[in-house]
Design a protein around this motif. Structure first.
Motif, short mmCIF file in Angstrom:
data_model
loop_
_atom_site.label_atom_id
_atom_site.label_comp_id
_atom_site.label_asym_id
_atom_site.label_seq_id
_atom_site.Cartn_x
_atom_site.Cartn_y
_atom_site.Cartn_z
N UNK A 150 7.68 9.01 0.38
CA UNK A 150 6.47 8.21 0.35
C UNK A 150 6.78 6.73 0.43
N UNK A 151 7.86 6.31 -0.25
CA UNK A 151 8.23 4.91 -0.19
C UNK A 151 8.61 4.51 1.23
N UNK A 152 9.30 5.42 1.94
CA UNK A 152 9.72 5.10 3.30
C UNK A 152 8.50 4.93 4.20
N UNK B 275 3.92 -0.99 6.14
CA UNK B 275 4.02 -2.43 5.94
C UNK B 275 4.46 -3.13 7.22
N UNK B 276 5.42 -2.54 7.91
CA UNK B 276 5.91 -3.11 9.16
C UNK B 276 4.79 -3.21 10.19
N UNK B 277 3.89 -2.25 10.15
CA UNK B 277 2.87 -2.17 11.19
C UNK B 277 1.66 -3.07 10.93
N UNK B 278 1.61 -3.71 9.75
CA UNK B 278 0.44 -4.50 9.39
C UNK B 278 0.69 -5.97 9.70
N UNK B 279 0.17 -6.45 10.82
CA UNK B 279 0.47 -7.81 11.26
C UNK B 279 -0.19 -8.86 10.36
N UNK C 13 9.68 -8.49 0.82
CA UNK C 13 8.66 -8.04 1.78
C UNK C 13 8.06 -6.70 1.35
N UNK C 14 8.92 -5.79 0.90
CA UNK C 14 8.43 -4.49 0.45
C UNK C 14 7.57 -4.63 -0.80
N UNK D 49 4.10 -6.08 0.14
CA UNK D 49 3.19 -5.14 0.82
C UNK D 49 2.74 -3.98 -0.06
N UNK D 50 3.64 -3.50 -0.91
CA UNK D 50 3.26 -2.40 -1.79
C UNK D 50 2.60 -2.91 -3.06
N UNK D 51 2.70 -4.25 -3.29
CA UNK D 51 2.18 -4.89 -4.49
C UNK D 51 2.74 -4.24 -5.75
N UNK D 52 4.02 -3.87 -5.66
CA UNK D 52 4.72 -3.25 -6.79
C UNK D 52 5.89 -4.14 -7.18
#
Length: 389
Positions: free
Chosen positions: A232-234, A240-244, A212-213, A216-219
């Motif tokens: 910054x990662x946190x 990411x959690x907030x983006x439905x 999931x991380x 969302x970070x596309x890394x």
């Protein structure tokens, strides 16, 4: 209870209500949540064992008895969407009275609550500060807890991932159950303490969260051990959690991963004594899972820094579903050779041993990226072409 301030948090769609109340009011409201360890997934319980914690608690008790004022405890409450829309200083008390105590959690202030309750007798009418964080979704309360806990000493990394993001993994499973009940029955999400031989459709919770991380970070190089300590990662995680919408895209991509996992397990290729002996071995590997999910993220959302519209993301997610179906059809036509496991294992054996995890992530990310992008898969005889990218 006296309301000092009521403010909308436009960032998260929550409402913050700052109050002063008597300790007996607080105990009546929050004691059940306290006994349940905060009543929110991932909350740090009362720290009792360390000598440092013991000294701090002793000092806090002494300060409290001498009349010290502690920073506000933060309580999270789940409200109906209609109550959120009409909430104001005049009707907040009425709304609060209607909340089931089981829906109240302690987002921040477990240690302070412990002091309050241990020293309750004789201090029942002492005034304390309490902030209410009101939301219509539990995931937003988790977001708030992460903000408050940023910078604190972490747990063991894998356990921290599983505990802090337990609510998120449940939400992922709930969404899959709602959109694909058959797939939900076939899925098996394991906690950190479960050590079972991997079967198709089985994933560790920590691996699911890492996917999931990465999505969302596309890394592809999400080094969890290092990154979790980075501020910054946190905050990347919290955003990411907030983006439905991205969450919706992630669940769709994860379902595609599962479909591929089941399809690969049906192939008949075998390479004895290698890392990837059968098709079922592929998605047992975290680098394979992460590489696939990041390639999906780039296909749907674009490279890091690109901002596509919601309509474009959903359009490309549908295209991705079609492409995955085509890949599965290709596997079914050539179950004995399509995965090219011999070639894949040869390539892996030639990779440098230093930072092999990173090398594997990039290998699979590049392979799946090219596989997903390719227009006419019928003309490609096997996955060998993509493993060699």
């Amino acid at each position: 209870m006296q309301i000092l301030n009521l403010t909308d948090d436009n960032r998260s769609g929550c409402i913050s209500v700052l109050t002063v109340m008597k300790l007996n009011e607080y105990k009546k409201m929050a004691f059940l949540a306290f006994r349940r360890g905060g009543n929110i997934d991932g909350q740090r319980n009362v720290i009792k064992r360390s000598s440092t914690a013991s000294k701090i608690r002793k000092r806090m008790i002494d300060d409290f008895r001498k009349g010290a004022i502690f920073p506000q405890v933060v309580l999270g409450i789940l409200c109906e969407s209609d109550d959120m829309k009409k909430m104001n200083e005049e009707n907040f008390g009425e709304i609060l009275d209607s909340i089931n105590q089981e829906e109240i959690c302690i987002i921040d202030g477990m240690q302070r609550s412990n002091i309050y309750f241990e020293n309750y007798e004789g201090n029942e009418n002492k005034e304390i500060r309490v902030e209410f964080w009101c939301s219509d979704a539990s995931i937003k309360l988790l977001y708030r807890m992460l903000v408050l806990n940023t910078g604190q000493v972490p747990w063991n990394t894998r356990r921290q991932l599983e505990v802090i993001f337990d609510g998120l993994s449940k939400k992922i499973q709930e969404e899959i159950k709602k959109t694909d009940p058959l797939l939900d029955i076939q899925l098996n999400i394991l906690s950190v303490d479960e050590t079972r031989r991997r079967k198709v459709g089985m994933f560790k919770k920590s691996s699911l969260i890492e996917m999931y991380l990465g999505f969302n970070t596309r890394k592809v190089n999400v080094d969890v051990n290092d990154e979790l300590a980075d501020e910054f990662q946190r905050f990347d995680m919290m955003e990411a959690i907030d983006d439905t919408v991205n969450f919706e895209m992630f669940v769709d991509s994860f379902k595609n991963l599962c479909k591929l996992d089941f399809a690969m397990s049906q192939t008949s290729e075998k390479v004895e004594g290698k890392q990837f002996s059968t098709g079922q071995d592929l998605f047992r590997s975290d680098p394979v899972c992460l590489g696939f999910m990041v390639s999906c993220a780039e296909y749907i959302m674009g490279k890091t820094g690109v901002e596509r519209s919601v309509e474009e993301k959903r359009k490309r997610a549908v295209e991705l579903d079609t492409k995955i179906e085509k890949i599965i059809q290709c596997m079914e036509k050539k179950p004995e050779s399509y995965l090219s496991l011999v070639v894949l294992n040869e390539i892996i054996e030639k990779l440098p041993r230093t930072r092999i995890g990173d090398s594997l992530r990039y290998l699979f990310k590049n392979a799946f990226t090219e596989l997903i992008r390719y227009d006419n898969l019928d003309e490609v005889p096997s996955m060998e072409t993509f493993w060699r990218e």
